[in-house]
Motif scaffolding. Structure first.
Motif, short mmCIF file in Angstrom:
data_model
loop_
_atom_site.label_atom_id
_atom_site.label_comp_id
_atom_site.label_asym_id
_atom_site.label_seq_id
_atom_site.Cartn_x
_atom_site.Cartn_y
_atom_site.Cartn_z
N LEU A 32 0.80 -1.23 0.00
CA LEU A 32 0.00 0.00 0.00
C LEU A 32 0.83 1.28 0.00
CD1 LEU A 32 -2.66 -1.09 2.65
CD2 LEU A 32 -2.99 -0.95 0.18
N LYS A 128 -9.83 3.51 5.70
CA LYS A 128 -8.70 2.56 5.66
C LYS A 128 -7.45 3.20 6.30
CE LYS A 128 -6.52 -0.79 2.48
NZ LYS A 128 -7.33 -2.01 2.53
N THR A 129 -7.60 3.51 7.59
CA THR A 129 -6.50 4.06 8.37
C THR A 129 -6.54 3.47 9.78
OG1 THR A 129 -7.70 5.92 9.36
CG2 THR A 129 -6.79 6.27 7.15
N THR A 164 -10.40 -3.26 7.40
CA THR A 164 -9.64 -2.47 6.41
C THR A 164 -9.22 -3.32 5.21
OG1 THR A 164 -7.49 -2.83 7.50
CG2 THR A 164 -8.78 -0.92 8.21
N ALA A 169 -8.71 2.55 0.10
CA ALA A 169 -8.12 3.69 0.81
C ALA A 169 -8.65 5.00 0.25
CB ALA A 169 -6.61 3.63 0.68
N SER A 174 -1.77 5.63 0.04
CA SER A 174 -2.41 4.43 -0.51
C SER A 174 -3.68 4.75 -1.30
CB SER A 174 -2.74 3.45 0.62
OG SER A 174 -3.57 4.05 1.59
N SER A 181 -6.00 -0.91 -3.66
CA SER A 181 -5.71 -0.91 -2.22
C SER A 181 -6.58 -1.92 -1.47
CB SER A 181 -5.93 0.49 -1.64
OG SER A 181 -7.30 0.88 -1.74
N ASP A 186 -4.71 -2.43 6.34
CA ASP A 186 -3.94 -1.19 6.42
C ASP A 186 -2.86 -1.32 7.50
OD1 ASP A 186 -3.64 1.80 5.88
OD2 ASP A 186 -3.93 1.73 8.06
#
Length: 209
Positions: A32, A128-129, A164, A169, A174, A181, A186
């Motif tokens: 990513l 997506k974090t 995730t 993302a 990413s 992604s 993640d």
């Protein structure tokens, strides 16, 4: 009751976990990003441990958190540095002058940590974090009565982290990958979960005392 010495021990455990999982986190990041997330976290937490070595006599929870924040920020140049620094500053703020945390205090600590990172980074659930790990954990602790429950909070955090893998993302480097992604957890969400788990594993024998 979790004493300041217990908190320091948990922070050292978090350092050890990042060293142990460095290669795994780098492998996730190779799909990513630039593949260095594990190295970055390892560097940051080694700096935290060095700061803790100089705080042997310090028992003020807020001071310990501030020094952890500054050590991580100074050691890590990427975006994750300011995020974790903000998390620890916010987590320690309510505990100025306190040398121990009750079970309710530990819940407050982690809620403030998650809220600090979310406010600083601006990411939301589904982007997506690391927020996909931390926000569900904080939501669980807010809704639960009776103090810190590591088992429930860990389950919420793990479910968020695993989500995730199926997300695209929306922020950060990413996000340039678009649909490519999808299919990888993640790395920021993974490291956030591993750190929280290391904390819980360290304090679990004491959290209900």
């Amino acid at each position: 009751m979790i004493q300041a010495t217990d908190l320091k021990k948990a922070l050292y455990s978090m350092r050890d976990k990042m060293a142990e999982e460095r290669d795994y986190l780098c492998e996730l990041d190779r799909h990513l990003g630039d593949g260095d997330h594990g190295v970055t976290m390892d560097i940051g937490w080694k700096a935290v441990a060095q700061a803790l070595d100089d705080l042997d006599a310090e028992t003020d929870i807020s001071v310990i958190c501030k020094q952890v924040a500054m050590a991580f920020l100074n050691a890590v140049g990427s975006s994750v540095g300011p995020l974790y620094a903000t998390g620890f500053l916010q987590a320690g703020k309510p505990f100025k002058g306190k040398t121990a945390l009750t079970s309710e205090d530990v819940a407050t600590f982690w809620i403030a940590f998650a809220e600090g990172i979310e406010a600083r980074g601006g990411a939301k659930i589904g982007d997506k974090t690391m927020v996909d790990t931390l926000a569900p954990m904080a939501a669980y602790l807010r809704e639960r009565e009776g103090g810190f429950d590591s088992e429930g909070a860990l389950a919420a955090a793990k479910k968020g982290m695993e989500s995730t893998k199926t997300l695209q993302a929306n922020v950060g480097r990413s996000s340039r990958l678009g649909e490519r992604s999808i299919g990888t957890i993640d790395p920021g969400a993974a490291s956030a979960f591993l750190l929280f788990k290391a904390f819980c594993d360290s304090v679990q024998p004491r959290e209900k005392v």
